[in-house]
Design a protein around this motif. Structure first.
Motif, mmCIF file in Angstrom:
data_model
loop_
_atom_site.group_PDB
_atom_site.id
_atom_site.type_symbol
_atom_site.label_atom_id
_atom_site.label_comp_id
_atom_site.label_asym_id
_atom_site.label_seq_id
_atom_site.Cartn_x
_atom_site.Cartn_y
_atom_site.Cartn_z
ATOM 1 N N ASP A 1 -25.115 7.329 -93.942
ATOM 2 C CA ASP A 1 -24.732 6.020 -94.447
ATOM 3 C C ASP A 1 -23.351 5.590 -93.971
ATOM 4 O O ASP A 1 -23.036 4.402 -93.941
ATOM 5 N N GLN A 2 -22.503 6.557 -93.599
ATOM 6 C CA GLN A 2 -21.135 6.239 -93.227
ATOM 7 C C GLN A 2 -20.802 6.548 -91.771
ATOM 8 O O GLN A 2 -19.837 6.033 -91.233
ATOM 9 N N SER A 3 -21.576 7.404 -91.121
ATOM 10 C CA SER A 3 -21.236 7.823 -89.761
ATOM 11 C C SER A 3 -22.508 8.127 -88.984
ATOM 12 O O SER A 3 -23.525 8.525 -89.548
ATOM 13 N N THR A 4 -22.445 7.914 -87.666
ATOM 14 C CA THR A 4 -23.566 8.241 -86.796
ATOM 15 C C THR A 4 -23.403 9.628 -86.185
ATOM 16 O O THR A 4 -24.195 10.018 -85.331
ATOM 17 N N PHE A 5 -22.391 10.373 -86.600
ATOM 18 C CA PHE A 5 -22.138 11.715 -86.075
ATOM 19 C C PHE A 5 -22.599 12.765 -87.074
ATOM 20 O O PHE A 5 -22.434 12.619 -88.289
ATOM 21 N N SER A 6 -23.192 13.844 -86.576
ATOM 22 C CA SER A 6 -23.569 14.966 -87.432
ATOM 23 C C SER A 6 -23.433 16.254 -86.650
ATOM 24 O O SER A 6 -23.453 16.264 -85.410
ATOM 25 N N ALA A 7 -23.287 17.353 -87.369
ATOM 26 C CA ALA A 7 -23.194 18.679 -86.758
ATOM 27 C C ALA A 7 -24.102 19.631 -87.522
ATOM 28 O O ALA A 7 -24.246 19.520 -88.745
ATOM 29 N N ALA A 8 -24.749 20.539 -86.808
ATOM 30 C CA ALA A 8 -25.616 21.527 -87.430
ATOM 31 C C ALA A 8 -25.362 22.876 -86.780
ATOM 32 O O ALA A 8 -25.146 22.967 -85.568
ATOM 33 N N ALA A 9 -25.379 23.927 -87.578
ATOM 34 C CA ALA A 9 -25.164 25.281 -87.067
ATOM 35 C C ALA A 9 -26.117 26.230 -87.768
ATOM 36 O O ALA A 9 -26.324 26.135 -88.979
ATOM 37 N N GLY A 10 -26.712 27.150 -86.998
ATOM 38 C CA GLY A 10 -27.623 28.123 -87.575
ATOM 39 C C GLY A 10 -28.841 28.318 -86.693
ATOM 40 O O GLY A 10 -28.857 27.914 -85.520
ATOM 41 N N LEU A 11 -29.863 28.930 -87.256
ATOM 42 C CA LEU A 11 -31.102 29.185 -86.524
ATOM 43 C C LEU A 11 -31.953 27.928 -86.535
ATOM 44 O O LEU A 11 -32.294 27.411 -87.605
ATOM 45 N N MET A 12 -32.277 27.417 -85.360
ATOM 46 C CA MET A 12 -32.990 26.140 -85.275
ATOM 47 C C MET A 12 -33.829 26.071 -84.005
ATOM 48 O O MET A 12 -33.639 26.852 -83.059
ATOM 49 N N TYR A 13 -34.771 25.135 -84.009
ATOM 50 C CA TYR A 13 -35.474 24.784 -82.783
ATOM 51 C C TYR A 13 -34.603 23.792 -82.021
ATOM 52 O O TYR A 13 -34.273 22.721 -82.534
ATOM 53 N N LEU A 14 -34.214 24.148 -80.813
ATOM 54 C CA LEU A 14 -33.315 23.311 -80.041
ATOM 55 C C LEU A 14 -34.033 22.034 -79.596
ATOM 56 O O LEU A 14 -35.251 22.048 -79.368
ATOM 57 N N PRO A 15 -33.293 20.929 -79.468
ATOM 58 C CA PRO A 15 -33.928 19.663 -79.088
ATOM 59 C C PRO A 15 -34.229 19.580 -77.595
ATOM 60 O O PRO A 15 -33.881 18.602 -76.924
ATOM 61 N N PHE A 16 -34.863 20.618 -77.067
ATOM 62 C CA PHE A 16 -35.320 20.614 -75.683
ATOM 63 C C PHE A 16 -36.832 20.444 -75.700
ATOM 64 O O PHE A 16 -37.564 21.303 -76.186
ATOM 65 N N GLY A 17 -37.320 19.319 -75.175
ATOM 66 C CA GLY A 17 -38.737 19.009 -75.237
ATOM 67 C C GLY A 17 -39.092 18.332 -76.551
ATOM 68 O O GLY A 17 -38.395 18.474 -77.561
ATOM 69 N N ARG A 18 -40.198 17.594 -76.539
ATOM 70 C CA ARG A 18 -40.646 16.885 -77.748
ATOM 71 C C ARG A 18 -41.913 17.515 -78.319
ATOM 72 O O ARG A 18 -42.039 17.665 -79.522
ATOM 73 N N PHE A 19 -42.907 17.800 -77.482
ATOM 74 C CA PHE A 19 -44.109 18.548 -77.849
ATOM 75 C C PHE A 19 -44.990 17.823 -78.867
ATOM 76 O O PHE A 19 -45.673 18.455 -79.669
ATOM 77 N N ASP A 20 -44.995 16.491 -78.857
ATOM 78 C CA ASP A 20 -45.928 15.736 -79.695
ATOM 79 C C ASP A 20 -47.344 15.910 -79.147
ATOM 80 O O ASP A 20 -47.558 16.065 -77.937
ATOM 81 N N SER A 21 -48.325 15.855 -80.040
ATOM 82 C CA SER A 21 -49.719 15.957 -79.630
ATOM 83 C C SER A 21 -50.619 15.460 -80.748
ATOM 84 O O SER A 21 -50.263 15.547 -81.932
ATOM 85 N N ASN A 22 -51.771 14.936 -80.363
ATOM 86 C CA ASN A 22 -52.780 14.521 -81.339
ATOM 87 C C ASN A 22 -53.721 15.660 -81.709
ATOM 88 O O ASN A 22 -54.594 15.475 -82.564
ATOM 89 N N PHE A 23 -53.543 16.826 -81.085
ATOM 90 C CA PHE A 23 -54.485 17.923 -81.253
ATOM 91 C C PHE A 23 -53.876 19.070 -82.067
ATOM 92 O O PHE A 23 -52.654 19.203 -82.170
ATOM 93 N N LEU A 24 -54.755 19.899 -82.623
ATOM 94 C CA LEU A 24 -54.310 21.044 -83.409
ATOM 95 C C LEU A 24 -53.692 22.117 -82.520
ATOM 96 O O LEU A 24 -52.698 22.741 -82.882
ATOM 97 N N ALA A 25 -54.293 22.354 -81.360
ATOM 98 C CA ALA A 25 -53.805 23.394 -80.444
ATOM 99 C C ALA A 25 -52.443 22.989 -79.878
ATOM 100 O O ALA A 25 -52.194 21.820 -79.584
ATOM 101 N N PHE A 26 -51.551 23.976 -79.748
ATOM 102 C CA PHE A 26 -50.235 23.700 -79.183
ATOM 103 C C PHE A 26 -50.361 23.180 -77.755
ATOM 104 O O PHE A 26 -51.129 23.729 -76.954
#
Length: 268
Positions: free
Chosen positions: A10-35
Motif C-alpha cells: 500500500d505504501q511502496s512498490t519495493f519488497s525483499a524476501a529471504a529464505g527457501l523459495m522457488y526462484l522467479p526463473f521461468g513461469r511454468f503455467d499450464s492447463n494440464f495436470l502433468a508438469f
C-alpha cells in the motif's frame, strides 16, 4: 517454501524476501495436470535473497543464492561465496475482455535447477559430490494471452551454452538442453457448467540424457461438478528421441507412448 518477506504494497512498490523459495526463473503455467517439460528443466528451489520492485503492470526482481552445485575451481579453493544470481521481469496489460502478460528471466547457473541439478548430482555419485566445470546460464521467456473465453500459453526455457560432456551429454558432446510449450484453451458453457477444453504441444532439444521425450501432444477437458469439485480428463502422446541421437553410446528408442488420466479434485 519458507521465507520472510518485507514490504508494504500500500505504501511502496519495493519488497525483499529471504529464505527457501522457488526462484522467479521461468513461469511454468499450464492447463494440464502433468508438469510441463519447461518446469522439468528450469524450476529452481534454493535459499535465496530476492529484491523486487514494481506493481501488477510492471515488475522486476533480482535474486542471489549459494546454489547446491558450485564451480570446480571455487570448491577446490575452499571458497564458499554467494556467486549465483538471476533477474526476472514481467509486464501485464489488462482490458475489459482481454489481457496479455509477457515475461523473461535469466539465471547464471541453470545447472542448479531441480531437474538438471538432480541429474548432475546423481551422475557424480550423490548430493554434495558434484562440481560444474563452469556455470551455464539459462534463459526463460513466456507469453500468456487471454481473450474472452480463450487463453494461450507459450514458454521457452533454454540453457545458453553447452554443459561439459561429463555433466550432461548429447551425441558425444556436452548438451545444451531446451524445452518449450504452446497451449490453447477455451471455456464453454455446457449444461450450465463452464467446461474447459485444452490442447497443447511440448518439445525438448538435447534432453535425451534427462529422460524427457523429444515431443508431446496433449488434450484435456475439465468439468466442474460441484463447488470446489472438478473432474479432469487428459490424453498425452509422446515420442522419444530417435536412434540418430545417443547418450554414452546408448541411442534413443524412437518409441511412442500414450497415456490417459482421469482426476477428481476437491477443494475445501
Amino acid at each position: 517454501e519458507a521465507f520472510v518477506s518485507i514490504g508494504n504494497e500500500d505504501q511502496s512498490t519495493f519488497s525483499a524476501a529471504a529464505g527457501l523459495m522457488y526462484l522467479p526463473f521461468g513461469r511454468f503455467d499450464s492447463n494440464f495436470l502433468a508438469f510441463p517439460m519447461t518446469l522439468e528443466i528450469g524450476e529452481t528451489r534454493e535459499s535465496a535473497l530476492m529484491l523486487s520492485l514494481g506493481d501488477e503492470m510492471l515488475n522486476g526482481s533480482v535474486f542471489f543464492h549459494n546454489g547446491s552445485i558450485g564451480e570446480a575451481d571455487t570448491i577446490a579453493n575452499s571458497e564458499d561465496s554467494v556467486d549465483q544470481f538471476g533477474l526476472a521481469a514481467t509486464f501485464l496489460h489488462k482490458e475489459d475482455n482481454w489481457s496479455i502478460e509477457i515475461g523473461a528471466s535469466y539465471i547464471n547457473s541453470i545447472g542448479d535447477s531441480n531437474g538438471l541439478g538432480d541429474f548432475i548430482e546423481e551422475a557424480a555419485g550423490g548430493p554434495g559430490l558434484a562440481a560444474l566445470t563452469s556455470y551455464v546460464a539459462g534463459f526463460s521467456g513466456f507469453v500468456n494471452i487471454s481473450f474472452s473465453n480463450i487463453s494461450i500459453i507459450v514458454e521457452q526455457v533454454s540453457a545458453l551454452d553447452r554443459f561439459d560432456v561429463a555433466e550432461i551429454e548429447f551425441d558425444g558432446d556436452g548438451a545444451q538442453p531446451q524445452a518449450f510449450i504452446a497451449e490453447a484453451a477455451i471455456t464453454m458453457n455446457l449444461g450450465g457448467k463452464d467446461v474447459t477444453f485444452a490442447a497443447g504441444v511440448q518439445g525438448t532439444e538435447e534432453a535425451l540424457a534427462l529422460g524427457l521425450p523429444e515431443s508431446k501432444v496433449m488434450l484435456g477437458a475439465s468439468i466442474p461438478l460441484f463447488d470446489g469439485t472438478t473432474l479432469t480428463f487428459e490424453y498425452a502422446a509422446s515420442d522419444d528421441y530417435t536412434d540418430e541421437h545417443d547418450v554414452g553410446g546408448a541411442p534413443g528408442t524412437g518409441e511412442s507412448e500414450t497415456s490417459f488420466t482421469v482426476n477428481l479434485a476437491t477443494e475445501f
